[in-house]
Design an enzyme around this catalytic site. Structure first.
Site, PDB file in Angstrom:
ATOM      1  CG  ASP A 171     -52.691  51.677 -21.302  1.00 48.96           C
ATOM      2  OD1 ASP A 171     -53.734  50.986 -21.229  1.00 48.96           O
ATOM      3  OD2 ASP A 171     -52.411  52.366 -22.306  1.00 48.96           O
ATOM      4  CG  HIS A 186     -54.588  47.885 -24.051  1.00 48.10           C
ATOM      5  ND1 HIS A 186     -55.343  48.790 -24.771  1.00 48.10           N
ATOM      6  CD2 HIS A 186     -54.115  46.985 -24.948  1.00 48.10           C
ATOM      7  CE1 HIS A 186     -55.336  48.435 -26.054  1.00 48.10           C
ATOM      8  NE2 HIS A 186     -54.607  47.341 -26.188  1.00 48.10           N
ATOM      9  CG  ASN A 210     -53.259  50.764 -27.899  1.00 51.75           C
ATOM     10  OD1 ASN A 210     -54.277  51.422 -27.780  1.00 51.75           O
ATOM     11  ND2 ASN A 210     -52.771  50.049 -26.904  1.00 51.75           N
ATOM     12  CB  CYS A 251     -54.922  55.204 -24.300  1.00 53.58           C
ATOM     13  SG  CYS A 251     -55.699  54.397 -23.010  1.00 53.58           S
ATOM     14  CG  ASN A 263     -62.690  48.617 -24.698  1.00 54.97           C
ATOM     15  OD1 ASN A 263     -63.580  49.072 -23.980  1.00 54.97           O
ATOM     16  ND2 ASN A 263     -61.934  49.401 -25.466  1.00 54.97           N
ATOM     17  NE  ARG A 323     -56.819  50.479 -31.965  1.00 57.92           N
ATOM     18  CZ  ARG A 323     -56.171  51.069 -30.964  1.00 57.92           C
ATOM     19  NH1 ARG A 323     -56.323  50.620 -29.725  1.00 57.92           N
ATOM     20  NH2 ARG A 323     -55.357  52.097 -31.174  1.00 57.92           N
ATOM     21  NE  ARG A 329     -58.249  44.487 -27.203  1.00 56.75           N
ATOM     22  CZ  ARG A 329     -58.546  45.751 -27.522  1.00 56.75           C
ATOM     23  NH1 ARG A 329     -57.632  46.524 -28.071  1.00 56.75           N
ATOM     24  NH2 ARG A 329     -59.738  46.238 -27.276  1.00 56.75           N
TER      25      ARG A 329
HETATM   26  N1  ARG Z   1     -61.009  51.539 -28.300  1.00 54.24           N
HETATM   27  C1  ARG Z   1     -59.620  51.258 -28.136  1.00 54.24           C
HETATM   28  C2  ARG Z   1     -59.390  49.755 -28.113  1.00 54.24           C
HETATM   29  O1  ARG Z   1     -60.195  49.044 -27.590  1.00 54.24           O
HETATM   30  C3  ARG Z   1     -59.121  51.898 -26.887  1.00 54.24           C
HETATM   31  C4  ARG Z   1     -57.636  51.754 -26.726  1.00 54.24           C
HETATM   32  C5  ARG Z   1     -57.122  52.416 -25.501  1.00 54.24           C
HETATM   33  N2  ARG Z   1     -55.738  52.257 -25.416  1.00 54.24           N
HETATM   34  C6  ARG Z   1     -55.057  51.795 -24.355  1.00 54.24           C
HETATM   35  N3  ARG Z   1     -53.768  51.770 -24.434  1.00 54.24           N
HETATM   36  N4  ARG Z   1     -55.655  51.374 -23.265  1.00 54.24           N
HETATM   37  O2  ARG Z   1     -58.426  49.254 -28.637  1.00 54.24           O
END
Ligand code: ARG
Length: 293
Positions: free
Chosen positions: A180, A178, A76, A274, A22, A95, A149
């Site tokens: 959130d 995301h 997540n 998160c 991201n 991930r 995502r």
């Molecule tokens: N580095 C993680 C990603 O890009 C950060 C996730 C943060 N989570 C969130 N729910 N915004 O997936």
């Protein structure tokens, strides 16, 4: 099922910023001082835990796993409501390895009686947990982000599984990858959100359901501070160190803010919400007290 506010966090033992999926992620900044960064991350995590505890949550700490640094973001990992957990399907290979250890964590929560059922989504769609499927307790429905995502179809799968309305909102920018990051419903019915993160259709959905008096518009500065990514329990709010704008706004509306320095996690594109996952959300507790616009 749990009958007190309970929140899952994951210990940052194996946390680092070693890839970028991201636009906020900065592996170079991490690489300049990995040991110092890791030490700061451990301290930040402890401070977050304390703030959650002081806000009234029972905090459950799960272990992370080597080579899976983003496990520190359990928002997540799954969507949980009424004792039912639906495990996430991650979009990026970096991930996807989290799916197995998170399944084990949820299985152990089920074995302890904290969760009644653990299921997976149909093949071929992505869904990144509560980060993209946020329960709005005062309205009694989910808000689901899709685009960067999660897939659009995941919103329908969630609606069918939980038998609750899911309002799907398309995310228009990579910075708000995301939901959130740019959207946070609060206990009093307010919604804190960053309008430029959404397209016209999503804004219409928000405006149709949230009257103007309950909309709190975040600024770009608020977004950059990861302040929209907040954890709320009644009048308690936990978030990253925030802006004068949001301090004033929250105080005016009767919320008590606990600010935590989460900069080591912002380097990965994450804030307080998160880093947590509510395990006790109960749809029958919806305080259907907020009138639609
Ligand atoms: N580095 C993680 C990603 O890009 C950060 C996730 C943060 N989570 C969130 N729910 N915004 O997936």
């Amino acid at each position: 099922m749990l009958d007190r506010p309970t929140i899952l966090v994951v210990a940052p033992t194996h946390y680092d910023v070693s890839y970028s999926i991201n636009p906020w992620m900065d592996p170079q900044a991490w690489a300049r001082d990995p040991r110092g960064m890791h030490r700061n991350a451990m301290q930040s995590f402890d401070a977050l835990r304390e703030a959650l505890d002081a806000s009234g949550f029972a905090v459950e700490v799960a272990p992370g796993a080597e080579g899976l640094p983003d496990m520190v973001f359990p928002a997540n990992a799954a969507v949980v409501l009424d004792g039912k957990a639906v495990l996430a399907r991650f979009r990026y290979p970096q991930r996807q390895g989290e799916e197995v250890p998170f399944a084990a964590i949820f299985e152990s929560l089920r074995a302890r009686g904290w969760i009644d059922s653990v299921t997976t989504l149909p093949d071929g769609c992505y869904q990144e947990g509560a980060g993209d499927c946020i329960w709005d307790a005062s309205r009694g429905h989910f808000w689901a982000g899709f685009g960067p995502r999660s897939s659009r179809e995941a919103a329908d799968a969630m609606s069918a599984h939980f038998d609750r309305e899911v309002v799907a909102l398309e995310l228009a920018t990579e910075h708000s990858y995301h939901l959130d990051v740019c959207f946070c419903p609060l206990a009093g019915g307010e919604v804190l959100y960053y309008p430029p993160a959404f397209g016209a259709q999503a804004l219409r959905e928000i405006h149709a359901r949230v009257p103007a008096s309950l909309r709190i518009e975040a600024t770009e500065d608020d977004l950059r501070h990861f302040s929209v990514n907040a954890v709320n329990l009644d009048d308690q709010v936990v978030m990253t160190r925030t802006t004068p704008h949001l301090r004033a706004e929250f105080a005016r509306r009767g919320y008590r803010l606990r600010e935590v320095d989460l900069s080591p996690f912002m380097l990965s594109g994450g804030g307080a919400y998160c880093m947590t996952l509510r395990l006790d959300r109960d749809s029958t507790a919806a305080r259907a007290s907020v009138a639609a616009a």
